[in-house]
Design an enzyme around this catalytic site. Structure first.
Site, short mmCIF file in Angstrom:
data_model
loop_
_atom_site.label_atom_id
_atom_site.label_comp_id
_atom_site.label_asym_id
_atom_site.label_seq_id
_atom_site.Cartn_x
_atom_site.Cartn_y
_atom_site.Cartn_z
NE ARG A 83 -6.26 3.82 6.70
CZ ARG A 83 -5.41 4.50 6.04
NH1 ARG A 83 -5.99 4.50 4.40
NH2 ARG A 83 -4.04 3.54 6.03
CE LYS A 138 -2.70 3.03 -1.08
NZ LYS A 138 -2.60 3.25 0.71
C1 LIG Z 1 -1.31 3.11 0.70
C2 LIG Z 1 -0.42 3.87 2.08
C3 LIG Z 1 0.76 4.24 2.46
C4 LIG Z 1 0.85 5.23 0.97
O1 LIG Z 1 0.87 6.77 0.89
P1 LIG Z 1 1.50 7.34 -0.50
O2 LIG Z 1 0.25 8.76 0.05
O3 LIG Z 1 0.87 6.87 -1.61
O4 LIG Z 1 2.67 7.54 -0.10
C5 LIG Z 1 0.83 4.00 3.23
N1 LIG Z 1 0.32 3.45 4.21
C6 LIG Z 1 -0.12 2.97 4.11
C7 LIG Z 1 -0.81 1.81 5.55
C8 LIG Z 1 -1.20 3.25 3.46
O5 LIG Z 1 -2.64 2.44 3.15
#
Ligand SMILES: *Cc1c(COP(=O)(O)O)cnc(C)c1O
Length: 360
Positions: free
Chosen positions: A131, A36
């Site tokens: 969250r 993402k």
């Molecule tokens: C975006 C996200 C991740 C990955 O985060 P990074 O910091 O890019 O490794 C993992 N778990 C969830 C639920 C996320 O939303």
């Protein structure tokens, strides 16, 4: 030549993935590659796949749908709790999703039945970052039992997310709490869970320091593989071999001047309604780049490749860079280069005003 340009170094991304995946493998931890942060660009995702991740994760279903089109065999993981309105696409394009409430599980179960599929879920427990996830332990265990009893859903495991909202660090303590939660769930459902997912990039320092509890066997990693900028800067963790020049922004100078550093006149708010603090450093050489927060999200999160340059600030489409300490002259038309923290990567890869170059 069109500017701003974004160079993406594909072989470095593959190399970074291999380093992180191998480190995790030594602790029996599998890695989902999270796409993402770079808007799911397929060429970049492909390098993560080649680097050894087990599946692809994103918070955006559109990106996972796109992935399935490029790589039909690929397993996909939805990271954001699915919207009630996207369950049809979820069951069609997504193999696994993170979840935290019954109502959504019910609808997924019905949709999976219609499509004669079994949808896999990882249920989320909130360990203090506030969250997503069930906060209360008892309630959480009940939700797991509920999912276990749905016919068209498979409870693949449990997980947690930290750092993103409450800025709470993953620690041995909260990971032990996740381990304990997993054991309790396993006792109640009378079988082992496949996955205990300990978080994202910010959990990597615990793996690196060999402090991660045994039961944690999965991480969801984006930034730590792709930019690798946060761990050395904020987490005192410098994983050997990881490179940070995976994305390089190239922007063009449109003005070069010597000016005062403290604004003159009655101060109000800037272009975005903020009240920045300015430091008076006298007159300094500075340049304006034809790139701004519309492209980068926040140009202050750019890191100049050359030492001695300082990003002073920016509006939507101008970025001011102090070049006074530089040994060379910067002229109008010159191109300056920057590495990216997460936010500029997120914005630049999604911008229609930026030309992306893939570097082999
Ligand atoms: C975006 C996200 C991740 C990955 O985060 P990074 O910091 O890019 O490794 C993992 N778990 C969830 C639920 C996320 O939303």
């Amino acid at each position: 030549m069109f500017y701003p340009q974004l160079d993406i170094n594909l072989s470095t991304i593959k190399n970074n993935t291999e380093i992180v995946v191998n480190m995790c493998r030594k602790h029996k931890i599998k890695v989902s590659g999270v796409i993402k942060g770079f808007n799911g660009l397929p060429k970049v995702a492909e390098k993560m796949i080649e680097g050894g991740i087990i599946n692809i994760g994103s918070s955006r279903l559109e990106q996972l749908k796109n992935m399935k089109e490029f790589f039909p065999e690929l397993e996909t993981l939805l990271l954001r709790i699915p919207m009630m309105s996207e369950i049809e696409d979820l069951v069609e394009y997504c193999d696994i999703s993170l979840n935290s409430n019954r109502e959504t599980l019910d609808i997924i179960d019905q949709e999976a039945k219609k499509r004669k599929k079994k949808h896999r879920v990882i249920l989320m427990r909130d360990l203090g970052d506030l969250r997503e996830g069930v906060f209360n332990l008892e309630e959480f265990v009940e939700l797991c039992q509920y999912a276990e009893n749905l016919d068209n859903i498979y409870l693949e495991g449990i997980g947690t997310n930290l750092s993103c909202y409450g800025s709470i660090a993953p620690t041995r303590e909260n990971m032990l709490e996740l381990e304990k939660t997993a054991e309790l769930v396993e006792e109640k459902i009378a079988r082992k869970l496949d996955i205990v997912s300990g978080g994202g990039t910010t959990t990597l320092p615990l793996v690196y320091r060999d402090e991660i509890p045994k039961k944690i066997n999965h991480l969801r990693l984006g930034e730590g593989i792709i930019n690798a900028m946060d761990l050395p800067k904020y987490w005192d963790t410098d994983i050997k071999g990881l490179k940070t020049d995976t994305f390089i922004l190239k922007a063009q100078v449109v003005e070069s001047n010597t000016k005062p550093t403290y604004p003159i006149g009655k101060m109000c708010v800037d272009a975005f309604g903020n009240k920045p603090v300015y430091q008076d450093m006298g007159k300094r050489k500075r340049v304006i780049l034809a790139v701004g927060n519309q492209d980068t999200g926040d140009s202050k999160k750019l890191e100049p490749v050359e030492d001695k340059m300082i990003v002073m600030g920016s509006s939507s489409d101008h970025t001011i860079v102090d070049v006074d300490d530089l040994d060379r002259e910067i002229k109008v038309g010159d191109i300056l280069e920057f590495k990216l923290f997460y936010q500029p990567m997120l914005f630049l890869t999604g911008s229609n005003y930026v030309k992306i170059n893939y570097v082999k």
